[in-house]
Scaffold this active site. Structure first.
Site, PDB file in Angstrom:
ATOM      1  CE  LYS A   1      -5.816   3.048   7.564  1.00 55.36           C
ATOM      2  NZ  LYS A   1      -5.639   2.855   6.102  1.00 55.36           N
TER       3      LYS A   1
ATOM      4  CG  ASP B   1      -1.870   1.090   1.326  1.00 51.48           C
ATOM      5  OD1 ASP B   1      -2.341   1.541   0.266  1.00 51.48           O
ATOM      6  OD2 ASP B   1      -2.149   1.546   2.452  1.00 51.48           O
TER       7      ASP B   1
ATOM      8  CD  GLU C   1       1.009  -0.931   9.519  1.00 53.39           C
ATOM      9  OE1 GLU C   1      -0.151  -0.948   9.033  1.00 53.39           O
ATOM     10  OE2 GLU C   1       2.017  -1.264   8.865  1.00 53.39           O
TER      11      GLU C   1
ATOM     12  CE1 TYR D   1      -8.701  -0.515   5.447  1.00 48.18           C
ATOM     13  CE2 TYR D   1      -6.883  -0.993   6.944  1.00 48.18           C
ATOM     14  CZ  TYR D   1      -7.377  -0.374   5.800  1.00 48.18           C
ATOM     15  OH  TYR D   1      -6.535   0.381   5.018  1.00 48.18           O
TER      16      TYR D   1
ATOM     17  CG  ASN E   1       4.115  -4.553   6.990  1.00 45.50           C
ATOM     18  OD1 ASN E   1       3.961  -4.247   8.169  1.00 45.50           O
ATOM     19  ND2 ASN E   1       3.179  -4.353   6.078  1.00 45.50           N
ATOM     20  CD  GLU E   2      -0.415  -5.812   7.534  1.00 46.89           C
ATOM     21  OE1 GLU E   2      -0.844  -5.757   6.374  1.00 46.89           O
ATOM     22  OE2 GLU E   2      -0.997  -5.284   8.488  1.00 46.89           O
TER      23      GLU E   2
ATOM     24  CG  ASN F   1       0.852  -3.887  11.106  1.00 44.79           C
ATOM     25  OD1 ASN F   1       1.591  -3.454  11.994  1.00 44.79           O
ATOM     26  ND2 ASN F   1       1.249  -4.008   9.844  1.00 44.79           N
TER      27      ASN F   1
ATOM     28  CE1 TYR G   1      -4.415   0.852  10.374  1.00 41.47           C
ATOM     29  CE2 TYR G   1      -3.665  -1.369   9.864  1.00 41.47           C
ATOM     30  CZ  TYR G   1      -3.431  -0.001   9.925  1.00 41.47           C
ATOM     31  OH  TYR G   1      -2.211   0.504   9.553  1.00 41.47           O
TER      32      TYR G   1
HETATM   33  C1  GCB Z   1      -1.320  -2.243   6.792  1.00 40.39           C
HETATM   34  C2  GCB Z   1      -0.044  -2.148   6.050  1.00 40.39           C
HETATM   35  C3  GCB Z   1       0.265  -0.738   5.580  1.00 40.39           C
HETATM   36  C4  GCB Z   1      -0.998  -0.084   5.053  1.00 40.39           C
HETATM   37  C5  GCB Z   1      -2.013  -0.032   6.172  1.00 40.39           C
HETATM   38  C6  GCB Z   1      -3.334   0.589   5.747  1.00 40.39           C
HETATM   39  O1  GCB Z   1      -1.577  -3.149   7.522  1.00 40.39           O
HETATM   40  O2  GCB Z   1       1.038  -2.650   6.777  1.00 40.39           O
HETATM   41  O3  GCB Z   1       1.255  -0.791   4.604  1.00 40.39           O
HETATM   42  O4  GCB Z   1      -0.771   1.182   4.527  1.00 40.39           O
HETATM   43  O5  GCB Z   1      -2.286  -1.319   6.630  1.00 40.39           O
HETATM   44  O6  GCB Z   1      -3.493   1.795   5.886  1.00 40.39           O
HETATM   45  O7  GCB Z   1      -4.201  -0.134   5.267  1.00 40.39           O
END
Ligand code: GCB
Length: 600
Positions: A572, A162, A508, A476, A416-417, A470, A472
């Site tokens: 973000k 992303d 995150e 999300y 990452n992820e 990470n 959200y």
């Molecule tokens: C994540 C990713 C990051 C994205 C973020 C998002 O988990 O590690 O690269 O930018 O989410 O904002 O969706």
């Protein structure tokens, strides 16, 4: 790899500035011999910078394949009998370098330095042409991975991460002159025992006759006073009443490594900033100098208007000033190694760094649907395979080789992820984790876990020292429903805490927020909602013992590929892309700095 420095015995010449540039839209550059000059259609292109946003033309933004850069440089007349290398801080993602049409280096991996010995191709006082073919293509065998789709309209680059696929010569280019026999590498590991510090060093010499040369290492404190000395290519210097490097106070000694030829003449010297500190994971704690450390800060991006991922010292210092303003003590170099200058700055200012490889997007379950690789398995002979893992191993090794001596770096993040809930993911990561430990036994390692692989489903966390998550909740998932988000976040963190006796760093969390969007009620996308998501998350973290870190996603808004989930990029950031604060910074200043927050 040592950075380019001017020392008593080394000189360097910077090649930054305007280079000639040409997109190889038809892929004919090689057959037409552009390494010998590419003539009329060239434009001026700044180095360092990404090339995409410089010219207001979609062919630059949408280009897939090689682009060519060319400049000329006069080699100083004084560089007689010197070994001359050309050194690139980074070229994204792959490069072939030519000097007067002769290929001198190829390099894959867009975020680590490389160099080539060009002594035989240059004459002191003469001029040479330096040409670089830069390839921005991502394939299943690159890190990060991607694939190219052939469409009736042309080649389209797809990738699973992303952030925008900026490419170009992103960091400084140097010619460096040394003696033929020179220091090729220095490794330093520090220790602390009460008030006594130790600096273990080892030096690698390159070039002819190294065995007949003698090496010494002298440690000076910040006032320039010598505090210790040792002879030999390896040694230990003990420092009584040591002044440790610690978060918030980047005290550095200077280790001056010197090399003398058999007649006793100084032939090379290289000074290295050394912060004496220890790092250790013990139970649920992350210890720096034996004291529990709590990470406060952000996942960031190298991302700016116009120059994209090109390094710029003004922006770097400004970003660090904003980190300080908001009360951050640390950052993660999401999702790739940053410019070397960033680590130098962090060393000298006591900013703690989680250093990440460019392994992002190794997860088709997460992103395949969004980015167009639906139905494929992440790890397979057609997707991420043994070649990809070898590229991953290489970038990991290059990252550690480059950054191993920085006191600011306390933890390696291997990815990452990635997919981490399948047997294939374990087979992929077990050798990489072992390799990281072999290359640097002095630092803990981790990887950043994705929401799809919660505690109990994930099968690789036992290979690592810390849990990095990470999450959200409130964005999300549980969008706009903070009570549910709070309940779910807390339940998940407790599950991780119960399963592993390891520290948890929240790498995150956050919410997309359009700067300037306000509401009486906190609602997704407005500044009030971002503040509330962060405040809710922080309340949960404070209730979980194992949480030793909070890195918000993201420091600032940044460019991404186009998509219906993104409004002019990822929003973000707690700062806008041009570094204006959103309302959430007031909450952060109060939490992280204890300052009264105006406007709350
Ligand atoms: C994540 C990713 C990051 C994205 C973020 C998002 O988990 O590690 O690269 O930018 O989410 O904002 O969706």
């Amino acid at each position: 790899m040592l950075a380019a420095r001017t020392t008593a015995t080394r000189e360097r010449q910077c090649l930054d500035g305007l280079w000639r540039f040409r997109l190889d839209a038809d892929g004919t550059g090689r057959s037409e011999g552009w390494e010998h000059g590419f003539g009329g259609d060239a434009v001026d292109m700044p180095v360092p910078a990404s090339y995409y946003d410089i010219v207001p033309d979609p062919t630059y933004r949408d280009h897939v394949g090689e682009a060519w850069y060319e400049t000329t440089v006069r080699v100083p007349r004084s560089w007689d009998e010197r070994r001359v290398v050309v050194r690139f801080g980074s070229v994204t993602h792959a490069a072939e370098v030519f000097v007067d049409g002769v290929s001198v280096a190829t390099h894959e991996g867009g975020y680590t330095p490389f160099e080539a010995d060009i002594t035989d191709l240059v004459t002191p006082g003469g001029v040479v042409r330096v040409t670089v073919a830069v390839d921005n293509t991502l394939t299943w065998h690159t890190i990060p991975p991607g694939f190219v789709l052939d469409t009736p309209e042309g080649r389209v680059q797809k990738y699973f991460h992303d952030f925008f696929n900026y490419a170009g010569i992103h960091r400084s280019v140097w010619l460096v002159a040394t003696a033929p026999t020179r220091i090729d590498d220095v490794t330093v590991v520090t220790g602390l025992d009460g008030t006594t510090g130790t600096v273990d060093y080892s030096v690698v010499l390159g070039g002819p006759g190294g065995d007949a040369h003698t090496v010494a290492a002298t440690l000076r404190d910040a006032t320039g006073t010598t505090v210790g000395r040792s002879d030999g290519v390896t040694g230990t210097i003990t420092v009584a009443d040591v002044h440790p490097w610690r978060p918030g106070e980047g005290y550095c000694y200077d280790l001056d490594v010197t090399v003398y030829d058999p007649s006793g003449e100084l032939v090379d010297d290289y000074p290295l900033a050394v912060g004496v500190r220890t790092v250790e994971v013990r139970g649920r704690q992350f210890l720096i100098n034996g004291e529990p450390f709590h990470f406060r800060g952000f996942g960031m991006h190298e991302d700016h208007p116009v120059r994209g991922k090109g390094h710029d010292p003004a922006s770097m210092v400004h970003d660090f000033a904003l980190l300080d303003w908001v009360g951050a003590n640390s950052l993660r170099t999401s999702h790739y190694p940053y410019a070397e200058e960033t680590y130098d700055y962090a060393d000298r200012h006591g900013i703690v760094v989680i250093d990440e490889t460019p392994a992002v997007g190794l997860n088709l379950g997460l992103s395949g649907g969004i980015f167009g690789a639906q139905g494929k398995a992440t790890f397979s002979d057609d997707t991420v395979d043994a070649h990809t893992r070898e590229a991953h191993r290489r970038v990991l090794a290059e990252l550690i080789a480059r950054d191993k001596n920085h006191p600011c770096v306390v933890l390696w993040s291997l990815a990452n992820e990635p997919e981490s809930d399948t047997e294939a993911s374990r087979e992929y990561f077990a050798p990489l984790a072992a390799e990281a430990r072999r290359l640097d036994p002095s630092r803990p390692i981790g990887f950043v876990n994705v929401m799809l692989a919660p505690a109990g489903k994930d099968v690789i966390t036992d290979l690592f020292d810390v849990v990095m998550l990470n999450r959200y909740y409130g964005w999300y998932v549980d969008t706009g429903d903070l009570p549910a988000a709070e309940r779910h976040l807390e339940a998940e963190l407790r599950a991780w805490q119960d399963l592993y006796d390891k520290p948890i760093i929240m790498t995150e969390y956050g919410a997309d927020t359009l700067g300037g969007q306000h509401g009486i009620l906190a609602t997704p996308w407005n500044e009030e909602y971002q503040t509330d998501v962060l405040a809710m998350s922080h309340a949960v973290f404070d209730r979980i013992d194992a949480v030793v870190g909070e890195h918000i996603w993201n420091f600032a808004d940044f460019a991404t590929s186009s998509g219906i989930m993104r409004v002019g990029g990822n929003r973000k950031g707690v700062f806008t892309r041009d570094r204006q604060p959103k309302a959430a910074t007031a909450h952060l200043r109060r939490r992280w700095r204890g300052l009264p927050a105006t406007g709350e």
